[in-house]
Every structure is written in C-alpha cells, then in structure tokens.
Design an enzyme around this catalytic site. Structure first.
Site, PDB file in Angstrom:
ATOM      1  N   GLN A 134      27.946  31.894  22.636  1.00 14.98           N
ATOM      2  CA  GLN A 134      28.465  32.614  23.802  1.00 14.98           C
ATOM      3  C   GLN A 134      28.201  31.832  25.085  1.00 14.98           C
ATOM      4  O   GLN A 134      27.046  31.517  25.393  1.00 14.98           O
ATOM      5  CB  GLN A 134      27.798  33.990  23.892  1.00 14.98           C
ATOM      6  CG  GLN A 134      28.140  34.789  25.142  1.00 14.98           C
ATOM      7  CD  GLN A 134      27.521  36.165  25.126  1.00 14.98           C
ATOM      8  OE1 GLN A 134      28.003  37.073  24.452  1.00 14.98           O
ATOM      9  NE2 GLN A 134      26.438  36.347  25.869  1.00 14.98           N
ATOM     10  N   GLY A 135      29.243  31.523  25.842  1.00 17.60           N
ATOM     11  CA  GLY A 135      29.109  30.794  27.087  1.00 17.60           C
ATOM     12  C   GLY A 135      29.300  31.699  28.288  1.00 17.60           C
ATOM     13  O   GLY A 135      30.390  31.734  28.887  1.00 17.60           O
ATOM     14  N   TYR A 136      28.261  32.458  28.639  1.00 14.21           N
ATOM     15  CA  TYR A 136      28.318  33.369  29.789  1.00 14.21           C
ATOM     16  C   TYR A 136      27.402  32.873  30.914  1.00 14.21           C
ATOM     17  O   TYR A 136      27.850  32.437  31.953  1.00 14.21           O
ATOM     18  CB  TYR A 136      27.889  34.775  29.373  1.00 14.21           C
ATOM     19  CG  TYR A 136      28.980  35.653  28.802  1.00 14.21           C
ATOM     20  CD1 TYR A 136      30.169  35.139  28.320  1.00 14.21           C
ATOM     21  CD2 TYR A 136      28.794  37.028  28.724  1.00 14.21           C
ATOM     22  CE1 TYR A 136      31.143  35.947  27.777  1.00 14.21           C
ATOM     23  CE2 TYR A 136      29.775  37.865  28.196  1.00 14.21           C
ATOM     24  CZ  TYR A 136      30.951  37.325  27.720  1.00 14.21           C
ATOM     25  OH  TYR A 136      31.910  38.145  27.194  1.00 14.21           O
ATOM     26  N   SER A 137      26.085  32.978  30.713  1.00 10.67           N
ATOM     27  CA  SER A 137      25.115  32.726  31.781  1.00 10.67           C
ATOM     28  C   SER A 137      25.168  31.283  32.279  1.00 10.67           C
ATOM     29  O   SER A 137      25.435  30.346  31.523  1.00 10.67           O
ATOM     30  CB  SER A 137      23.699  33.033  31.296  1.00 10.67           C
ATOM     31  OG  SER A 137      23.552  34.404  31.016  1.00 10.67           O
ATOM     32  N   SER A 169      22.325  30.609  22.833  1.00  5.80           N
ATOM     33  CA  SER A 169      21.774  30.619  21.478  1.00  5.80           C
ATOM     34  C   SER A 169      22.758  29.972  20.507  1.00  5.80           C
ATOM     35  O   SER A 169      23.978  30.139  20.637  1.00  5.80           O
ATOM     36  CB  SER A 169      21.495  32.063  21.024  1.00  5.80           C
ATOM     37  OG  SER A 169      20.596  32.700  21.881  1.00  5.80           O
ATOM     38  N   GLU A 251      28.113  45.335  22.423  1.00  4.66           N
ATOM     39  CA  GLU A 251      27.151  44.365  21.881  1.00  4.66           C
ATOM     40  C   GLU A 251      26.030  45.038  21.106  1.00  4.66           C
ATOM     41  O   GLU A 251      25.542  44.510  20.122  1.00  4.66           O
ATOM     42  CB  GLU A 251      26.563  43.543  23.034  1.00  4.66           C
ATOM     43  CG  GLU A 251      25.571  42.501  22.591  1.00  4.66           C
ATOM     44  CD  GLU A 251      25.055  41.672  23.751  1.00  4.66           C
ATOM     45  OE1 GLU A 251      24.208  40.799  23.503  1.00  4.66           O
ATOM     46  OE2 GLU A 251      25.492  41.888  24.883  1.00  4.66           O
ATOM     47  N   GLU A 378      16.617  45.374  35.907  1.00  9.13           N
ATOM     48  CA  GLU A 378      17.192  45.778  37.182  1.00  9.13           C
ATOM     49  C   GLU A 378      18.707  45.960  37.071  1.00  9.13           C
ATOM     50  O   GLU A 378      19.272  46.929  37.601  1.00  9.13           O
ATOM     51  CB  GLU A 378      16.864  44.737  38.264  1.00  9.13           C
ATOM     52  CG  GLU A 378      15.388  44.673  38.646  1.00  9.13           C
ATOM     53  CD  GLU A 378      14.546  43.904  37.636  1.00  9.13           C
ATOM     54  OE1 GLU A 378      13.309  43.898  37.779  1.00  9.13           O
ATOM     55  OE2 GLU A 378      15.111  43.310  36.696  1.00  9.13           O
TER      56      GLU A 378
END
Length: 396
Positions: A134-137, A169, A251, A378
């Site tokens: 997964q390429g998000y952050s 990951s 998810e 948060e």
C-alpha cells in the site's frame, strides 16, 4: 446483529481445522506463529509458498462480495469468514503476505474498479500468486494523508509516478503497489488525487529501502518512485480520495478478530510469566492483568457487534482506538511482570553482534507505535467527532 454459529458453521470449522492440520507441516510448521506485526519481513519465501498453498485450497477471498467462483474465490457467509479467521489464528499459521491484496485491494476493486481490472487482478490474488503493498503515507503526509506530494503525470494511456512513500509493509515482497498520487497539480488537499496500480518490478524507477527500527527489525520500508509506470487508475482520474477512504473504511473487519486471538495468546504468555516469576502476587499488577483480560473480551464483543453493520462510519475508528491502547498497555505489562530483568538481554561477552531481543522486549518496543500507525489516536478521535457526532471539522 445476531452472531450465533449454526451447525453448518460447525462443519465448516471442522473442515478448516482439518485442512490446516494437514497442510501446516514441514517448513510451514517451522513458521508457526511468526511473520506477523514486528516480523512481517521475515521468511518471505516460505510464506509466499504458503500463500499459494492457501490459494490452491480455496481459502483466499472468502469475504469478497461477488458471485461464487467468479474470480477464483469461494465466497462464504460472514459467520464462516469469522470461523476461518479464528481457526487460522488458533493454528498459529504463518503471518499472511497476501492480506493486503486480499483484504484491502480486492474489496476496493469490487466496489470501485471496472470489470477488466477485476478480471486481471482478483484471480491472481485468489491463487496466492501476486502480492500487494500500500502506497499511502509519506514523510510529510502520514495521518494527514490529503497533504501528500507524490505526483502522477499522464503519459499516453498511463501515468508516470514520481515521489516517496514511507512505512510501506511488504514492499520488498510485493509484485504490485496501489498508490495514492496527485494527478491534478492545480488542486489542493483531497481534490485532484487518483488511485493508481503500479507494478513494483521497475528497476531504476522504483527503489525500496528498509527502515531499521529501535526493535532491531525492519518490516517497514521507504519506496521511491522516479517516473514509475502506472497503467491502471481505479474509479477514474480525480476520484482517488473517495476510493482511498472507501478502502480504509473496510480495512478493519474479520481481520480484527484474528488480531484479537493473537492478543489473547500474548496475554496468556504475560500471565504465565507473572505466575512463574511470582509477580502475580502483587495486587496492583494482578488487577492490571485482569483488566487487560476483561477489555479484550469487550473488544471481541464490539467487533462482533459491528462486523455486519453497514455504513457505520465510526466503527473502524472505535476499534482502532480500543486495540491500539490495549496492545500498548500489554507491552508495558510484559516489562512490569519481569521487573528489572526486562531491561537486560542475554549475556554473551564474546558476541560480535548486538544481542537479539526476546519476545517481551520486542512486544514492548513494537507496541509503542500502535497508537500511531494505521491512523493516530488523534485522527481517529477527529473522525468520530466529525463523521459520527457531527461536530465542526478541524481547520487544517
């Protein structure tokens, strides 16, 4: 939701238990209980072979919302998905290297992809042949994902992707990566983003660098894209935020129950250590361990209650808040039951390399991140406040 198990579920449980008993042998048995959080980067070759074994047995894609056999999977009821997840965890089968494709990308393609994309990618996932990451952050866009800077520029029928992703990951094992990138530089925040499918085998255009953590492990990675080719966009150009949020909303489902069975095993190990070391006689520590046990039961009931609740925008965030803090406190308890000895490693003055951490030390260090990764506490509270309670949105 009534979550009772019937006779058909019991027969399915016996089938799952028998299959796991027959196939968890040889190298797969050697990896029992390993390859999960904190060690996802280990034993990649064996676990990849195990993924193909699961695919051949028809155990991948049980929860996909599609006609039976349409993409090579075997859809079953929600209760049987839970049964399989529970038996898999109880058998201490190896950590899955295919779970991102099966549980994140596949439901997203079923909801937002076109038929050509489904037929291209879902059968390969169901066979355990293609792995995903997964390429998000990004370094400056983690919990605040809308601030991402990775860009994708039109190049014929596809795109060229340039930028950096972090905390990825299984990036070293994956064949493909789904990437959230900005395709319209004139737009800001969540507008102008697209959900792209990028093949990882692009030497010179994609570089993966492991991130060494304080636990000594390196299951997360940085991924650098330098004009990497992407030939598929899911949901259409500019719809990336809607697709990405749809993925995150689904998810945490049955997988949460699998996670809790692993938590129960860890708690049992901590209690056993307290008994052996005599620290269970401490009334404060004993009360803390009992509280951990009770909270774990509550988490299970909450997961079962919300599992089939469609459209509950706050359920994933509530679940993340519950288990993140719980697991972090368990890591702290693992240190407390050992006392001062918890700060020491095995003594070997002749060793040329740093000593290996034991299981409790790794648990403690890894769980420091539980309230951050996957969306910080948060951010989860903001989601609950804004989408469930209807409070004013926070200006960013």
């Amino acid at each position: 939701m009534d979550f009772g198990f019937g006779r058909a579920d019991d027969r399915f449980r016996a089938e799952a238990r028998d299959w796991l008993g027959c196939h968890l042998v040889g190298p797969y048995a050697e990896w029992a209980g390993r390859g999960g959080p904190g060690s996802e980067h280990e034993g990649a070759a064996v676990r990849r072979a195990w993924e193909r074994e699961l695919g051949a047995g028809g155990w991948i894609g049980l929860g996909w919302d599609c006609p039976a056999g349409c993409y090579g999977n075997r859809p079953v009821s929600l209760t049987r998905q839970v049964v399989w997840a529970e038996e898999y965890a109880r058998a201490r089968a190896p950590g899955r290297v295919g779970h991102i494709g099966e549980n994140l990308l596949a439901p997203t393609l079923l909801a937002y992809g076109d038929e050509a994309q489904r037929r291209r990618f879902l059968p390969a996932i169901a066979r355990g042949e293609e792995l995903w990451c997964q390429g998000y952050s990004e370094p400056d866009a983690g919990s605040d994902l809308a601030g991402l800077r990775t860009a994708a520029v039109r190049d014929g029928a596809g795109y060229r992707v340039t930028g950096q992703k972090i905390w990825t990951s299984l990036a070293r094992e994956a064949d493909w990566c789904f990437v959230l990138a900005r395709t319209d530089p004139a737009e800001r925040r969540h507008r102008g983003l697209s959900f792209l499918l990028v093949p990882m085998d692009q030497p010179g255009r994609i570089e993966v660098r492991p991130i060494r953590q304080m636990s000594g492990t390196a299951e997360f990675n940085e991924v650098f894209f330098d004009g990497a080719v992407a030939g598929h966009v899911v949901g259409g150009e500019g719809a990336g935020w809607r697709v990405a949020m749809g993925l995150l909303a689904g998810e945490r489902g049955v997988s949460t129950l699998v996670q809790q069975i692993g938590f129960a095993a860890e708690l049992s190990d901590v209690i056993a250590a307290a008994v052996r070391g005599g620290t269970l006689r401490d009334p404060v520590l004993r009360d803390q361990l009992l509280t951990q046990w009770a909270e774990l039961r509550v988490m299970r009931w909450n997961a079962l209650r919300t599992l089939g609740a469609a459209g509950d925008a706050g359920a994933p965030s509530v679940a993340k808040l519950l288990w993140g803090g719980w697991h972090q406190r368990l890591g702290e308890l693992a240190m407390r039951v050992r006392g001062a000895a918890a700060a020491l490693g095995p003594v070997d003055w002749t060793a040329q390399a740093p000593y290996e951490l034991d299981a409790f030390q790794r648990l403690f260090l890894f769980t420091r991140a539980d309230t951050l990764y996957g969306g910080s506490d948060e951010i989860q509270r903001n989601i609950i406040a804004e989408r469930v309670l209807g409070l004013p949105r926070v200006e960013r």
